[in-house]
Design a protein around this motif. Structure first.
Motif, short mmCIF file in Angstrom:
data_model
loop_
_atom_site.label_atom_id
_atom_site.label_comp_id
_atom_site.label_asym_id
_atom_site.label_seq_id
_atom_site.Cartn_x
_atom_site.Cartn_y
_atom_site.Cartn_z
N TRP A 112 1.88 60.47 -21.26
CA TRP A 112 3.26 60.89 -21.50
C TRP A 112 4.08 59.67 -21.89
CZ3 TRP A 112 7.05 59.15 -17.93
CH2 TRP A 112 6.53 58.57 -16.78
N ALA A 113 5.16 59.91 -22.62
CA ALA A 113 5.95 58.81 -23.17
C ALA A 113 7.44 59.09 -23.02
CB ALA A 113 5.61 58.61 -24.65
N VAL A 114 8.23 58.02 -23.10
CA VAL A 114 9.67 58.15 -23.07
C VAL A 114 10.15 58.44 -24.48
CG1 VAL A 114 11.86 56.95 -22.63
CG2 VAL A 114 9.93 56.62 -21.09
N ASP A 115 10.92 59.48 -24.63
CA ASP A 115 11.48 59.84 -25.94
C ASP A 115 12.40 58.73 -26.43
OD1 ASP A 115 13.82 61.23 -27.58
OD2 ASP A 115 12.02 62.49 -27.75
N ASP A 116 12.38 58.48 -27.75
CA ASP A 116 13.22 57.43 -28.31
C ASP A 116 14.70 57.63 -27.98
OD1 ASP A 116 11.12 56.10 -29.35
OD2 ASP A 116 11.50 56.58 -31.45
N GLY A 117 15.12 58.88 -27.93
CA GLY A 117 16.51 59.16 -27.63
C GLY A 117 16.91 58.87 -26.20
N HIS A 118 15.93 58.70 -25.33
CA HIS A 118 16.20 58.45 -23.91
C HIS A 118 16.02 56.97 -23.53
CE1 HIS A 118 14.89 62.89 -23.16
NE2 HIS A 118 16.14 62.81 -23.59
N ARG A 119 15.46 56.17 -24.42
CA ARG A 119 15.04 54.81 -24.05
C ARG A 119 16.20 53.96 -23.55
NH1 ARG A 119 9.85 53.16 -25.71
NH2 ARG A 119 10.47 51.00 -25.38
N ALA A 120 17.33 54.03 -24.23
CA ALA A 120 18.46 53.16 -23.86
C ALA A 120 18.89 53.35 -22.42
CB ALA A 120 19.64 53.41 -24.80
N GLY A 121 18.83 54.60 -21.92
CA GLY A 121 19.21 54.86 -20.54
C GLY A 121 18.04 54.78 -19.58
N ALA A 122 16.85 55.19 -20.03
CA ALA A 122 15.69 55.25 -19.13
C ALA A 122 15.05 53.89 -18.90
CB ALA A 122 14.65 56.23 -19.69
N ALA A 123 15.00 53.03 -19.91
CA ALA A 123 14.32 51.74 -19.78
C ALA A 123 14.90 50.87 -18.66
CB ALA A 123 14.32 51.00 -21.10
N PRO A 124 16.25 50.72 -18.56
CA PRO A 124 16.78 49.91 -17.45
C PRO A 124 16.45 50.49 -16.08
CG PRO A 124 18.45 50.20 -19.15
CD PRO A 124 17.32 51.13 -19.49
N LEU A 125 16.44 51.82 -15.95
CA LEU A 125 16.11 52.44 -14.67
C LEU A 125 14.64 52.22 -14.33
CD1 LEU A 125 18.05 55.83 -14.92
CD2 LEU A 125 18.83 53.64 -14.01
N LEU A 126 13.81 52.32 -15.35
CA LEU A 126 12.38 52.08 -15.15
C LEU A 126 12.13 50.64 -14.71
CD1 LEU A 126 9.40 52.94 -15.46
CD2 LEU A 126 9.57 52.29 -17.86
N ILE A 127 12.79 49.70 -15.35
CA ILE A 127 12.63 48.28 -15.02
C ILE A 127 13.10 48.01 -13.59
CG2 ILE A 127 13.54 45.99 -15.51
CD1 ILE A 127 13.38 46.72 -18.48
N ARG A 128 14.24 48.59 -13.21
CA ARG A 128 14.73 48.36 -11.85
C ARG A 128 13.78 48.94 -10.81
NH1 ARG A 128 20.87 50.16 -13.45
NH2 ARG A 128 21.21 48.43 -14.90
N THR A 129 13.24 50.11 -11.09
CA THR A 129 12.29 50.72 -10.17
C THR A 129 11.05 49.85 -10.00
OG1 THR A 129 13.05 52.94 -10.82
CG2 THR A 129 10.91 52.78 -9.73
N LEU A 130 10.52 49.36 -11.11
CA LEU A 130 9.30 48.55 -11.06
C LEU A 130 9.58 47.16 -10.49
CD1 LEU A 130 7.59 49.55 -14.42
CD2 LEU A 130 6.91 50.18 -12.09
N TYR A 131 10.78 46.65 -10.70
CA TYR A 131 11.11 45.34 -10.13
C TYR A 131 11.09 45.42 -8.61
CZ TYR A 131 13.43 40.91 -9.26
OH TYR A 131 13.71 39.65 -8.81
N GLY A 132 11.61 46.50 -8.07
CA GLY A 132 11.56 46.67 -6.62
C GLY A 132 10.14 46.74 -6.11
N ARG A 133 9.27 47.45 -6.83
CA ARG A 133 7.86 47.53 -6.42
C ARG A 133 7.19 46.17 -6.53
NH1 ARG A 133 7.59 49.22 -3.36
NH2 ARG A 133 5.37 49.65 -3.30
N LEU A 134 7.58 45.41 -7.55
CA LEU A 134 6.99 44.10 -7.75
C LEU A 134 7.36 43.15 -6.61
CD1 LEU A 134 6.77 42.29 -11.13
CD2 LEU A 134 7.76 41.08 -9.20
N ARG A 135 8.56 43.29 -6.08
CA ARG A 135 9.04 42.41 -5.01
C ARG A 135 8.52 42.81 -3.63
NH1 ARG A 135 14.74 42.88 -4.33
NH2 ARG A 135 14.52 41.17 -2.88
N ALA A 136 8.00 44.02 -3.52
CA ALA A 136 7.57 44.51 -2.21
C ALA A 136 6.44 43.64 -1.66
CB ALA A 136 7.12 45.96 -2.31
#
Length: 367
Positions: A112-136
């Motif tokens: 599954w993929a992120v739609d191009d129309g959603h990237r601007a809003g979804a990418a920062p949320l995805l990065i923040r979610t993964l950054y938290g997991r990375l710091r755990a």
């Protein structure tokens, strides 16, 4: 409890989770007072590594029914569990929509993929979610057990490498926020020095460890910030070198992730910080040796690099080498061996290598 008495970390986290639990069930979040500030807070809390805070923040965001989050909410939730993190990332395509469609057509329907129309809003949320997991740390969100922090870090960074360069700016913002400065500002010598001097050794060690991994995994996706990376490393090496005892600063592979930010700046910790900073600087220099971004560091690369380390270069020139190979010597030899970096080695660096040649094989090979 007296309202003026600060809560302990665990009690504060518990209270935050309680509040988020309430707002996560709000039927009409946009009608709440300060709803824009609340949403901003939820988005920021996605990067929290401990407890259920990130999961509850995601639930709170879900009440807004955001177009760029709603189709992916279950996948984001799966990223917060170590048991499903790796599998979710393996099926998640974050390349452009056209590329992802080609890949999906040739692979399993489970992709599954992120739609191009959603990237601007979804990418920062995805990065923040993964950054938290990375710091755990070793325990995952909510106390679940899963992959080691090192394995999780490698998996997440490999995934993030598929993002566009400008999308990774959010990751770098999170990475350097503990230093109180933006990544662009840290290219300046005074700014980097002030930020490092104000930070606890454990925090600086965490930044250096992550920066080393970022340079290796994200490479040229973050090349334009090479000057800032080098600036932070030099400031950390100079701070630790000025305060730590002289002597062999061979890199220490010990894991400082469990140290608290307020840990005392002991000579041993500062020596490890110096070795880590010099090792990271070597990685940055070798990776971006031919990059104009590194050469454009304010003040000039030679001045910014060798002036703060002049005292230690003089010690090496005098034969001050212990049983191990000092991280500073490894750095200088890396410059000597790399054609693009060799002209950046001044007389102090050459004298340091020559001074160690009689006692150290690496230095002899660099002469």
């Amino acid at each position: 409890r007296d309202a003026t008495t600060p809560l302990g970390a665990r009690a504060a986290r518990g209270r935050l989770e309680t509040v988020l639990g309430v707002f996560g069930n709000a039927p009409a979040p946009r009608s709440l007072p300060h709803e824009a500030a609340l949403r901003e807070a939820y988005e920021a809390l996605l990067s929290r590594p401990k407890g259920e805070v990130a999961a509850l923040a995601l639930k709170c965001l879900g009440t807004y029914k955001l177009l760029h989050l709603r189709p992916y909410a279950k996948r984001f939730a799966a990223l917060l569990d170590d048991l499903t993190l790796r599998e979710t990332l393996a099926k998640f395509r974050v390349s452009t929509e056209a590329e992802a469609r080609v890949e999906a057509a040739a692979a399993d329907d489970g992709l599954w993929a992120v739609d191009d129309g959603h990237r601007a809003g979804a990418a920062p949320l995805l990065i923040r979610t993964l950054y938290g997991r990375l710091r755990a740390k070793s325990g995952a969100a909510g106390g679940r057990r899963g992959a080691t922090p090192a394995a999780r870090r490698a998996t997440i960074l490999a995934f993030l490498a598929a993002l566009e360069s400008d999308e990774l700016d959010e990751f770098l913002r999170l990475m350097f926020r503990g230093l109180g400065r933006g990544v662009e500002a840290l290219a300046d010598a005074e700014t980097a020095t002030a930020a490092i001097n104000a930070a606890a050794p454990a925090r600086v060690a965490g930044v250096l460890k992550l920066l080393t991994a970022v340079v290796a995994k994200l490479g040229f996706k973050v090349e334009r910030h090479a000057a800032s990376f080098a600036s932070v490393c030099v400031a950390a090496a100079a701070r630790a070198g000025n305060e730590a005892d002289d002597g062999d600063d061979a890199a220490d592979d010990s894991d400082d992730d469990d140290e608290e930010d307020g840990a005392e700046a002991t000579p041993a910790r500062l020596k490890r910080e110096r070795a880590a900073a010099l090792a990271c600087l070597k990685d940055v220099a070798e990776r971006y040796a031919a990059s104009p971004a590194l050469a454009a560091i304010p003040g000039g690369l030679e001045t910014r690099l060798w002036d703060p380390l002049s005292h230690h270069l003089s010690a090496l020139a005098g034969g001050g080498v212990g049983d191990g190979t000092p991280a500073l010597l490894k750095l200088v030899v890396a410059f000597v061996r790399t054609p693009e970096l060799r002209p950046r080695v001044d007389a102090r660096g050459a004298a340091a290598v020559a001074g160690c040649a009689s006692r150290n094989r690496l230095a002899l090979e660099g002469v």
